[in-house]
Scaffold this motif. Structure first.
Motif, PDB file in Angstrom:
ATOM      1  N   ARG A  80       0.812  -1.225   0.000  1.00 10.72           N
ATOM      2  CA  ARG A  80       0.000   0.000   0.000  1.00 10.72           C
ATOM      3  C   ARG A  80       0.840   1.267   0.000  1.00 10.72           C
ATOM      4  N   PHE A 147      -1.559   8.488   4.077  1.00 13.56           N
ATOM      5  CA  PHE A 147      -2.561   7.438   3.869  1.00 13.56           C
ATOM      6  C   PHE A 147      -2.283   6.196   4.717  1.00 13.56           C
ATOM      7  N   ALA A 148      -1.022   5.954   5.043  1.00 15.84           N
ATOM      8  CA  ALA A 148      -0.717   4.882   5.992  1.00 15.84           C
ATOM      9  C   ALA A 148      -1.307   5.212   7.360  1.00 15.84           C
ATOM     10  N   ILE A 150      -3.917   7.214   7.888  1.00 18.46           N
ATOM     11  CA  ILE A 150      -5.376   7.164   7.783  1.00 18.46           C
ATOM     12  C   ILE A 150      -5.869   5.731   7.989  1.00 18.46           C
ATOM     13  N   ARG A 151      -5.171   4.770   7.390  1.00 20.19           N
ATOM     14  CA  ARG A 151      -5.574   3.371   7.553  1.00 20.19           C
ATOM     15  C   ARG A 151      -5.308   2.872   8.978  1.00 20.19           C
ATOM     16  N   TRP A 152      -4.203   3.321   9.557  1.00 18.78           N
ATOM     17  CA  TRP A 152      -3.809   2.844  10.880  1.00 18.78           C
ATOM     18  C   TRP A 152      -4.694   3.403  11.989  1.00 18.78           C
ATOM     19  N   PRO A 154      -8.038   5.653  11.902  1.00 21.90           N
ATOM     20  CA  PRO A 154      -9.080   6.436  11.228  1.00 21.90           C
ATOM     21  C   PRO A 154      -9.623   7.608  12.049  1.00 21.90           C
ATOM     22  N   TRP A 157      -5.980  10.083  12.808  1.00 20.00           N
ATOM     23  CA  TRP A 157      -4.945  10.262  11.793  1.00 20.00           C
ATOM     24  C   TRP A 157      -4.570  11.716  11.594  1.00 20.00           C
ATOM     25  N   ALA A 308      -9.939   6.631   3.123  1.00 24.57           N
ATOM     26  CA  ALA A 308      -8.674   5.918   3.009  1.00 24.57           C
ATOM     27  C   ALA A 308      -8.383   5.467   1.583  1.00 24.57           C
ATOM     28  N   ASP A 309      -9.291   5.757   0.660  1.00 20.23           N
ATOM     29  CA  ASP A 309      -9.119   5.386  -0.747  1.00 20.23           C
ATOM     30  C   ASP A 309      -8.144   6.358  -1.414  1.00 20.23           C
TER      31      ASP A 309
END
Length: 439
Positions: A80, A147-148, A150-152, A154, A157, A308-309
């Motif tokens: 990712r 973005f890492a 945001i995924r980690w 939510p 972030w 997260a897209d």
């Protein structure tokens, strides 16, 4: 007794207002109108630049390009972080193509029209390509990190991202003098001589760890005068451009260098990074709040599934453009306060009030010299020329009896440039006309 009596007689005769006006009146008529027009046009340029950016991001979203770039990155790799870095490549370069007409006008055509550009279009375009490549690399790392996060996380972030981006900024500031700035300009050691010794003397007196002064060939790009003490830690570098040497007197050069040293001694780089971090917290929080709502309303049409897209990258930058436009008075005020502090430090360090006033007049050839108070607060990231000249003359009045006799008068015309012999051969350029030398 005779000397003291003479000094006492001189001090009351110095009129700060008259001395300030003598300097300000050296920019008048067509030259002043041109300076005002250029700077006032910049108010609208802020708005149009933001709107052009917003439009480019909307094009990416409405035409489905962003979703296609995401799909392509996902086909190339499953990692990712690498997907995010791959996404940045078309995002940056196609974005540059979309905004190219505006950038050509704003960065080349308009500068040429006002006599601020020395480069040919080809030369300017070549340098823009270098800047674009550097920006693409930085953007790839930035998008990958954010973005890492945001995924980690939510829900948090925005806070972690503000910290991460601040660290990235500090790293860029540290490496810029050594690895980035030389991509566009050639830096050569300043030739040995009294002026170089005086600059280093000021630096050592203020505990700046530098044993050299560098001259960079800015005259190939424009007629603006400039200098800086840049970098962090081991990359600290004192630099000034050849325009400053070609146009200014030794007093003017020392005044400018005293100002730049003030930024270092007063820890302005660190303070600006810290203040930018606080601003980033607000910006990132605004993104955390607004982007999901925009995606919920328009995401299906854009091919964006959620915050997260990767395809949501243009949505984030669209909002950043609008937020930073609204925040312009805040950022201008933060910078302007540091500039005033550096001005005051420079006057004390260089003790060249007339040199400082002369430099302020040079800068006023492209900055409106006497704006209104509200105008200066909203649109100026540096003090106006009238502000700077007046403070220089007020400093002079307060220190008149401490200055050498030959510095107590008012120098109305701008003095001739320095002897070219103090400039290294690789950095020499013909003195530019007074009406066109800018910073």
């Amino acid at each position: 007794m005779i000397i003291l009596t003479t000094l006492a007689a001189i001090a009351p005769t110095f009129d700060v207002e008259a001395a300030s006006r003598a300097y300000l009146d050296t920019l008048s008529g067509a030259a002043r109108a041109k300076s005002d027009a250029y700077f006032e046009g910049g108010y609208w340029m802020l708005l149009w630049s933001a709107l052009v950016g917003v439009l480019s991001y909307l094009v990416m979203l409405r035409l489905g390009w962003s979703a296609k770039w995401r799909d392509l990155a996902e086909r190339i790799t499953r990692r990712r972080f690498l997907q995010a870095m791959l996404f940045a490549v078309p995002f940056v370069f196609i974005g540059a193509l979309l905004t190219a007409p505006w950038e050509i006008y704003a960065g080349f055509v308009r500068e040429k029209h006002y006599g601020l550009m020395n480069q040919s279009f080809g030369g300017w375009l070549g340098e823009q390509a270098i800047v674009l490549a550097v920006n693409a690399l930085i953007m790839a790392v930035l998008i990958g990190i954010v973005f890492a996060l945001i995924r980690w996380s939510p829900r948090r972030w925005w806070l972690w991202s503000a910290g991460a981006v601040t660290l990235l900024l500090a790293f860029i500031v540290m490496i810029q003098p050594v690895y980035i700035s030389p991509l566009l300009n050639k830096y050569t050691p300043m030739a040995a001589g009294p002026l170089r010794d005086q600059i280093l003397g000021m630096a050592h007196a203020n505990h700046i760890p530098a044993d050299n002064v560098y001259v960079f060939d800015a005259s190939k790009q424009s007629k603006r005068v400039s200098a800086n003490v840049s970098g962090l830690g081991p990359t600290i570098r004192i630099s000034l451009n050849d325009n400053l040497l070609n146009r200014s007197t030794p007093a003017g050069v020392k005044a400018v260098m005293g100002h730049e040293m003030g930024h270092y001694v007063l820890d302005h780089i660190q303070w600006m990074i810290a203040q930018f971090a606080l601003l980033l917290v607000g910006v990132m929080f605004a993104l955390w709040w607004s982007v999901p709502r925009l995606i919920a309303r328009h995401g299906a049409r854009w091919g964006v599934s959620g915050p997260a897209d990767l395809a949501a990258v243009p949505v984030y930058f669209l909002m950043v453009s609008l937020i930073m436009l609204v925040a312009t008075p805040i950022t201008n005020t933060l910078i302007r306060r540091h500039e005033i502090q550096a001005d005051n430090f420079g006057l004390d360090a260089a003790r060249e009030p007339d040199g400082f006033a002369q430099s302020a007049m040079q800068l006023s050839e492209y900055r409106k010299i006497e704006p209104g108070r509200v105008e200066e607060a909203l649109f100026f990231d540096h003090p106006s020329g009238s502000n700077r000249v007046h403070r220089a003359m007020a400093w002079k009045a307060a220190h008149l009896t401490d200055l050498p006799v030959d510095q107590r008068g008012v120098v109305r015309p701008l003095p001739p440039p320095l002897n070219a012999s103090i400039i290294p051969p690789s950095a020499r350029a013909a003195p530019a006309p007074a009406s066109n030398v800018q910073r």
